[in-house]
Structures are given as C-alpha cells and as structure tokens.
Motif scaffolding. Sequence first.
Motif, mmCIF file in Angstrom:
data_model
loop_
_atom_site.group_PDB
_atom_site.id
_atom_site.type_symbol
_atom_site.label_atom_id
_atom_site.label_comp_id
_atom_site.label_asym_id
_atom_site.label_seq_id
_atom_site.Cartn_x
_atom_site.Cartn_y
_atom_site.Cartn_z
ATOM 1 N N TYR A 248 7.700 92.344 5.801
ATOM 2 C CA TYR A 248 7.132 91.756 7.022
ATOM 3 C C TYR A 248 5.639 92.053 7.142
ATOM 4 O O TYR A 248 5.092 92.050 8.241
ATOM 5 C CB TYR A 248 7.897 92.246 8.256
ATOM 6 N N LYS A 249 4.996 92.269 5.984
ATOM 7 C CA LYS A 249 3.539 92.453 5.990
ATOM 8 C C LYS A 249 2.866 91.184 6.512
ATOM 9 O O LYS A 249 3.237 90.076 6.146
ATOM 10 C CB LYS A 249 3.038 92.745 4.582
ATOM 11 N N GLY A 250 1.842 91.379 7.328
ATOM 12 C CA GLY A 250 1.147 90.224 7.895
ATOM 13 C C GLY A 250 1.862 89.625 9.078
ATOM 14 O O GLY A 250 1.472 88.569 9.575
ATOM 15 N N PHE A 251 2.924 90.314 9.580
ATOM 16 C CA PHE A 251 3.749 89.774 10.671
ATOM 17 C C PHE A 251 2.907 89.465 11.906
ATOM 18 O O PHE A 251 3.044 88.400 12.508
ATOM 19 C CB PHE A 251 4.860 90.769 11.018
ATOM 20 N N THR A 252 2.023 90.412 12.279
ATOM 21 C CA THR A 252 1.208 90.206 13.485
ATOM 22 C C THR A 252 0.304 88.992 13.332
ATOM 23 O O THR A 252 0.219 88.144 14.228
ATOM 24 C CB THR A 252 0.355 91.457 13.774
ATOM 25 N N ASN B 279 10.159 79.403 13.204
ATOM 26 C CA ASN B 279 10.009 79.045 11.790
ATOM 27 C C ASN B 279 9.600 80.269 10.967
ATOM 28 O O ASN B 279 10.183 80.557 9.919
ATOM 29 C CB ASN B 279 8.953 77.943 11.671
ATOM 30 N N TRP B 280 8.602 81.019 11.458
ATOM 31 C CA TRP B 280 8.074 82.141 10.682
ATOM 32 C C TRP B 280 8.962 83.372 10.723
ATOM 33 O O TRP B 280 8.906 84.200 9.808
ATOM 34 C CB TRP B 280 6.651 82.463 11.129
ATOM 35 N N ALA C 126 10.791 82.583 7.794
ATOM 36 C CA ALA C 126 10.022 82.343 6.570
ATOM 37 C C ALA C 126 9.260 83.543 6.036
ATOM 38 O O ALA C 126 8.944 83.579 4.843
ATOM 39 C CB ALA C 126 9.023 81.202 6.814
ATOM 40 N N ILE C 127 8.950 84.542 6.868
ATOM 41 C CA ILE C 127 7.980 85.545 6.416
ATOM 42 C C ILE C 127 8.440 86.412 5.251
ATOM 43 O O ILE C 127 7.639 86.680 4.346
ATOM 44 C CB ILE C 127 7.458 86.400 7.606
ATOM 45 N N PRO C 128 9.706 86.871 5.141
ATOM 46 C CA PRO C 128 10.054 87.675 3.952
ATOM 47 C C PRO C 128 9.856 86.924 2.631
ATOM 48 O O PRO C 128 9.193 87.446 1.731
ATOM 49 C CB PRO C 128 11.519 88.068 4.197
ATOM 50 N N PRO C 129 10.388 85.681 2.481
ATOM 51 C CA PRO C 129 10.088 84.982 1.231
ATOM 52 C C PRO C 129 8.613 84.627 1.077
ATOM 53 O O PRO C 129 8.113 84.500 -0.040
ATOM 54 C CB PRO C 129 10.957 83.712 1.296
ATOM 55 N N ASP C 130 7.879 84.500 2.190
ATOM 56 C CA ASP C 130 6.448 84.219 2.110
ATOM 57 C C ASP C 130 5.697 85.409 1.527
ATOM 58 O O ASP C 130 4.762 85.247 0.733
ATOM 59 C CB ASP C 130 5.903 83.876 3.496
ATOM 60 N N VAL C 131 6.090 86.630 1.913
ATOM 61 C CA VAL C 131 5.476 87.837 1.343
ATOM 62 C C VAL C 131 5.720 87.885 -0.163
ATOM 63 O O VAL C 131 4.803 88.129 -0.960
ATOM 64 C CB VAL C 131 6.043 89.111 2.005
ATOM 65 N N LEU C 132 6.967 87.625 -0.567
ATOM 66 C CA LEU C 132 7.301 87.624 -1.996
ATOM 67 C C LEU C 132 6.505 86.551 -2.732
ATOM 68 O O LEU C 132 5.989 86.781 -3.831
ATOM 69 C CB LEU C 132 8.799 87.387 -2.192
ATOM 70 N N PRO D 185 15.123 76.708 4.583
ATOM 71 C CA PRO D 185 15.730 77.179 5.835
ATOM 72 C C PRO D 185 14.742 77.225 7.002
ATOM 73 O O PRO D 185 15.107 76.939 8.147
ATOM 74 C CB PRO D 185 16.239 78.580 5.483
ATOM 75 N N ALA D 186 13.483 77.567 6.707
ATOM 76 C CA ALA D 186 12.491 77.666 7.782
ATOM 77 C C ALA D 186 12.214 76.298 8.408
ATOM 78 O O ALA D 186 12.040 76.190 9.627
ATOM 79 C CB ALA D 186 11.198 78.270 7.250
ATOM 80 N N SER D 187 12.184 75.246 7.594
ATOM 81 C CA SER D 187 11.955 73.895 8.124
ATOM 82 C C SER D 187 13.129 73.438 8.981
ATOM 83 O O SER D 187 12.939 72.753 9.995
ATOM 84 C CB SER D 187 11.723 72.906 6.981
ATOM 85 N N GLY D 188 14.338 73.809 8.562
ATOM 86 C CA GLY D 188 15.501 73.494 9.386
ATOM 87 C C GLY D 188 15.380 74.127 10.753
ATOM 88 O O GLY D 188 15.596 73.480 11.791
ATOM 89 N N MET D 189 15.011 75.409 10.782
ATOM 90 C CA MET D 189 14.830 76.119 12.054
ATOM 91 C C MET D 189 13.692 75.522 12.863
ATOM 92 O O MET D 189 13.781 75.370 14.097
ATOM 93 C CB MET D 189 14.552 77.593 11.765
ATOM 94 N N TYR D 190 12.627 75.146 12.187
ATOM 95 C CA TYR D 190 11.419 74.603 12.820
ATOM 96 C C TYR D 190 11.725 73.345 13.644
ATOM 97 O O TYR D 190 11.452 73.288 14.847
ATOM 98 C CB TYR D 190 10.440 74.286 11.696
ATOM 99 N N PHE D 191 12.315 72.377 12.991
ATOM 100 C CA PHE D 191 12.553 71.096 13.662
ATOM 101 C C PHE D 191 13.689 71.174 14.670
ATOM 102 O O PHE D 191 13.617 70.572 15.742
ATOM 103 C CB PHE D 191 12.820 70.008 12.621
#
Length: 301
Positions: free
Chosen positions: A266-270, A223-224, A227-233, A181-187
């Motif tokens: 959302y850890k690391g969000f900043t 994109n992020w 992407a960030i919630p699944p990235d944290v997991l 999903p993040a790549s879809g949003m990205y492009f």
Amino acid sequence: MAKEPQPISPLKNFFAGGFGGVCLVFVGHPLDTIKVRLQTQPKPQPGQAPLYSGTFDCFRKTLVREGVRGLYRGMAAPIVGVTPMYAVCFFGFGLGKRLQQRKPDDVLTYPQLFAAGMLSGVFTTVIMAPGERIKCLLQIQAATGETKYSGSLDCAKQLYREAGIRGVYKGTVLTLMRDVPASGMYFMTYEWLKNILTPEGKSVRDLSVPRILVAGGLAGIFNWVVAIPPDVLKSRFQTAPEGKYPNGFRDVLRELVREEGVASLYKGFTAVMIRAFPANAACFLGFEVAMKFLNWVAPGL
C-alpha cells in the motif's frame, strides 16, 4: 438495481470517455508522479533515512528541486494514450452493458454493471500497459538524477531497441490484474452512487454537477482501494532492471513482503487517495458534459 433504463450508445461513450480521460490526467498527474516515486524509491541503507519520508515530503522535494514541471514529468505519455484509452474504457463499459441487455429498455443489476466494467478493463490494457511503462520510467529518472530518456518517444524507442515489443509491454499481466477488477468496481460504484444521490422523483440524467463530482470522486476511491496492491507490484516490475524478476510479479511480491512487509503493498496510498477524488470527479464530470453535448448535437448516434 439501476432506477431507470437508459439508452446505451457505445460510440457516444467512446467520444465522451476520451474527453473525460483528458480531464482526469490534467487534474491527477502531479499526485500520480508522487505515487510512483514513493512506490519505487530504493530501500535505504542501514542508518540512512529514506529518500522520501512520505507523500508531503516527496511533494515538497519534487517542487523544490524540479519546480511545477517536475510534478508533470512524464505526462506526455498518458496524455497521448489517455484519450484513446478512456475512450476505449468507456466504450467497453457501454458495450458490456449492451451485450447483457435482452431488450433496449432492460435495467441492469449491479453485478451486471460490475461485469461490464471488467470488460472495459480488458479493453484498455492494450493501450494502458506501454503508456504506464513509459510514464513510470520517466517519473523515476528525475528522482535518481540520471537522464537516460529525453522524453516519451525516446523512451519508447529505447525500450523497443533493447527488448522489442516485449520491452514496451513489460507489466501487461499486472496491468490486467489491476484494471479488470478495479474497473468493475469503478463503474458499478459510480452507477450505484448516482442512483443514491438522485433526489426522489428526479431523473438520474438530471443529476447536479456537485452530485456528479461526489459520485465520480468516490468511485475513484473505491477503484483504487482494489487497484493499489497490484499497482505497487506493477510499478516495481516495470521500472526494475531487465532480468531482476525472472518469475514476474511473484518475485516482486515475495521480495516486497519479505523485505518491507505486507504494508509495502500500500505504498503511495495517501498520494493515491488524495489524487483519486478530484481526478475521477473531473473525469466523470467531463464524461457527463460530453455525453450531454453529444446527445444534443447527434441524438441518433
């Protein structure tokens, strides 16, 4: 809807995307290191302060303890993987666009661009998952004070020796959940912003460098956000001891929400947001410059 049809060459996208990816890593890796360390820091004991109080504290401590090299810890894995990964990513996007065109001059809608972007996320996971696993392990080992892996290759060898190919590809499902999903949003966002930023009566192909940087940087932020919630997991799962999460990401999600609340997703969000703009601005600028060069030297490619 895109303002004008553009010839699509997945092969040119492949080569230009690889160059764009290299630009992204050089600009963005220091903040990626900060992001992973924040996402994976251990929960403090009662009465103890956390290892890092936030993005800038983590940056300062890394710089003081390890120098500039500490910020680029684990960069070999993404550099080795990033050229083929972004090459495949942009190739997948180009292929996704071409597959949806009935005629070469068809103008794609934004949902079609989103679908093409999702295809690119599927393509890149095969390369991305092991590179992410190795990168995360190397990024956190310096923070823990242990030196289990001497480098990217040694890390890959140990993972394979301990658990076979499954050990190297641990976290693949979460990588898919993040990247599709993040790549879809990205492009889609990048194409949309390019159209918005193109002056009336001008061609999107002649967009100035500052406008490309703005479009690419904002596309990285969008994109992020996805992407960030699944990235944290994914970061938690890929760096956890073997057997800690037998049910995969569901166990990680339950533990995080139960012990640290929904905000922990959302850890690391900043750090991510600070990194997202310059890194992706550099990526898309590198891509556009490489595309212009390829169109000049090999117009029929």
